[in-house]
Design an enzyme around this catalytic site. Structure first.
Site, PDB file in Angstrom:
ATOM      1  CB  VAL A  20      76.199  -2.936  87.478  1.00  0.00           C
ATOM      2  CG1 VAL A  20      76.357  -2.544  85.999  1.00  0.00           C
ATOM      3  CG2 VAL A  20      75.455  -4.009  87.960  1.00  0.00           C
ATOM      4  CG  ASN A  70      82.395   2.630  83.412  1.00  0.00           C
ATOM      5  OD1 ASN A  70      82.959   1.847  82.643  1.00  0.00           O
ATOM      6  ND2 ASN A  70      81.617   3.284  83.152  1.00  0.00           N
ATOM      7  CD  GLU A  95      72.751  -7.001  91.757  1.00  0.00           C
ATOM      8  OE1 GLU A  95      71.982  -7.486  92.117  1.00  0.00           O
ATOM      9  OE2 GLU A  95      73.227  -5.733  91.493  1.00  0.00           O
TER      10      GLU A  95
END
Length: 504
Positions: free
Chosen positions: A268, A270, A292
């Site tokens: 997860v 930027n 995920e």
């Protein structure tokens, strides 16, 4: 809303959030839905927080042990933390208020691998689960729950809890139905193999079957997920993405990868999202994901036709892309599969599929150990999440990061990490804006120079000086495997704590 609650018995249990919160008591172990800001309960957390505040005003105790899939949002983790309503929290979080409560000692926090956290609940590791609070798209005639934008540990919490509260959220598109693939791994011992050999296989049901008699409340909501927008892709992120693509091209030249056989996992954030954006202009086609979370960049890959299937346990979308997913859910259900996280992150499947994992990090050291969680060794950031599930078991495990942080006062590459989440044995590739270091087949002393070359130019001479002196000491004392100067191994961190910068 009545159309979304098709079971007559459960329609009779509709009530307000404040009424439903009465089923949650001080000391309860509460398992909730939610993963990276998607699919979490929207109104029960606030009602429980108000109940906690009222109890505290009277001088009474009120705190719960909170179990999730991963991070939730400010109106869940943040609201409960602000009310001092969380005694214990696991397995992953990212809310700034909760983070402060963890670091000041108000809240106990256990940082578990995401693939294991549901299993620990099922095996009674934490004791009896008292309440499960789960968001749903709708409830079927049979009383089955159709999951919303994440699945996470919902199955384990619903199976093990004494009481169930369901939030039926009309903001979530009904066309999400059919995207879920719910499969129960089963309890130990002698589990059967999970029958997934390709990311696109479906092996379960599109709903979660529950014991309807355990449902004590159904609450109607109409609230969006609270996902933050991604930052615009800057020059540094573009360079990191280009270096990652250079690494993939090297794998193609070596015959270990072809342009139509890339299976990816992405963490997860930027920078990982920027890497996926970089794939849009690459030679890679027929990309598959077994990961995920589904992020904006992955949706773009699907829209372009570059990605043919994406398997995950949750969305992690910007508000714009979350609305897009809601509007076009029936289209995306043809290429996106949402699974329980005990399946999406399961080491068995990850090892079998042979994917290339890409995750972020706080820091790494010159020998390849990675810290994903603790700033300066002690201050928890978010947690290890699912990064280790994929890192240890992937075909290739890569970590990507900008070379510096805090305006240049922190180097992402240090002599020795202040906390170890991923050992040198698991870390195969390190990537910054200055290139990539392929660590496979290299001994520690062979890795060090390659990793130092990835550091920011402001820190490179300091790291080289440290390594040269450590090497000299090692030769004199015949301790050559992993040269270190113990009195200076954490000098970067000590300098930051003392002066506010790792620079000399």
């Amino acid at each position: 809303m009545s159309d979304r609650i098709a079971n007559a018995k459960l329609r009779g249990k509709i009530m307000t959030a404040d009424e439903a919160a009465e089923f949650v008591n001080h000391g309860d172990k509460v398992g909730i839905s939610g993963f990276t800001g998607a699919g979490y309960p929207k109104v029960l957390p606030g009602a429980i927080a108000e109940k906690a505040k009222a109890a505290h005003a009277k001088g009474d105790e009120f705190m719960i042990d909170l179990f999730t899939g991963a991070s939730t949002a400010d109106d869940c983790d943040g609201t409960l933390a602000e009310a001092d309503a969380i005694r214990f929290r696991t397995p992953y979080q990212s809310d700034p208020i909760l983070r402060s409560k963890i670091n000041d000692g108000t809240t106990y926090y256990a940082d578990y691998h995401l693939s294991e956290s549901g299993m620990y609940v099922s095996e009674g590791f934490f004791g009896q689960m008292n309440v499960a609070i789960v968001e749903a798209v709708r409830i079927t005639e049979e009383g089955h729950i159709v999951p919303s934008s994440s699945i996470g540990n919902n199955v384990e919490y619903l199976d093990e809890a004494e009481k169930i509260i369901i939030e039926v959220n009309s903001w979530q598109s009904e066309n999400l139905e059919g995207m879920a693939d719910v499969y129960r791994v089963g309890k130990l011992p002698n589990r059967k193999p999970i029958p997934i050999t390709d990311p696109g296989q479906r092996i379960g049901t599109t709903y979660i079957d529950i014991d309807v008699d355990k449902v004590v409340a159904v609450v109607e909501t109409n609230h969006p997920d609270r996902n933050a927008p991604f930052k615009p892709v800057d020059d540094v992120s573009k360079k990191i993405a280009a270096n990652f693509l250079d690494f993939l091209e090297g794998e193609v030249r070596a015959g270990r990868l072809s342009y139509d056989k890339y299976i990816m996992q992405s963490g997860v954030g930027n920078v990982p999202n920027a890497v996926m954006s970089g794939l849009l202009d690459s030679k890679f086609e027929n990309i598959k994901a077994y990961t995920e979370v589904i992020q904006d960049g992955m949706v773009d890959l699907i829209d372009s036709g570059k990605m043919t299937v994406a398997s995950a346990t949750s969305f992690s979308l910007s508000p714009e892309y979350a609305n897009k997913m809601n509007a076009e859910a029936s289209k995306y259900a043809k290429t996106i599969i949402l699974r329980p996280q005990q399946v999406s992150n399961h080491p068995e499947v990850v090892r079998r599929i042979g994917l290339i994992a890409t995750n972020g990090m706080v820091e790494c050291d010159i020998y390849g150990n990675v810290n994903s969680t603790n700033v300066m060794g002690s201050r928890m950031m978010n947690g290890v999440g699912g990064s280790a599930d994929f890192t240890r078991n992937a075909h290739i495990s890569s970590f990507i990061t900008q070379s510096e942080a805090k305006g240049g006062d922190i180097s992402a590459i240090v002599p020795f990490v202040s906390h170890v989440d991923h050992t040198e044995q698991d870390v195969k590739v390190i990537i910054t804006e200055y290139g990539y270091a392929d660590l496979r087949g290299l001994a520690p002393r062979q890795r060090a120079r390659k990793i130092i070359e990835l550091s920011h130019p402001d820190y490179r001479p300091i790291l080289e000086d440290y390594y040269d002196r450590a090497l000299h000491y090692a030769k004199e004392n015949k301790v050559m495997q992993t040269p270190h100067l113990l009195e200076e191994a954490l000098s970067f961190h000590q300098r930051f704590v003392s002066t506010g910068s790792m620079k000399k």
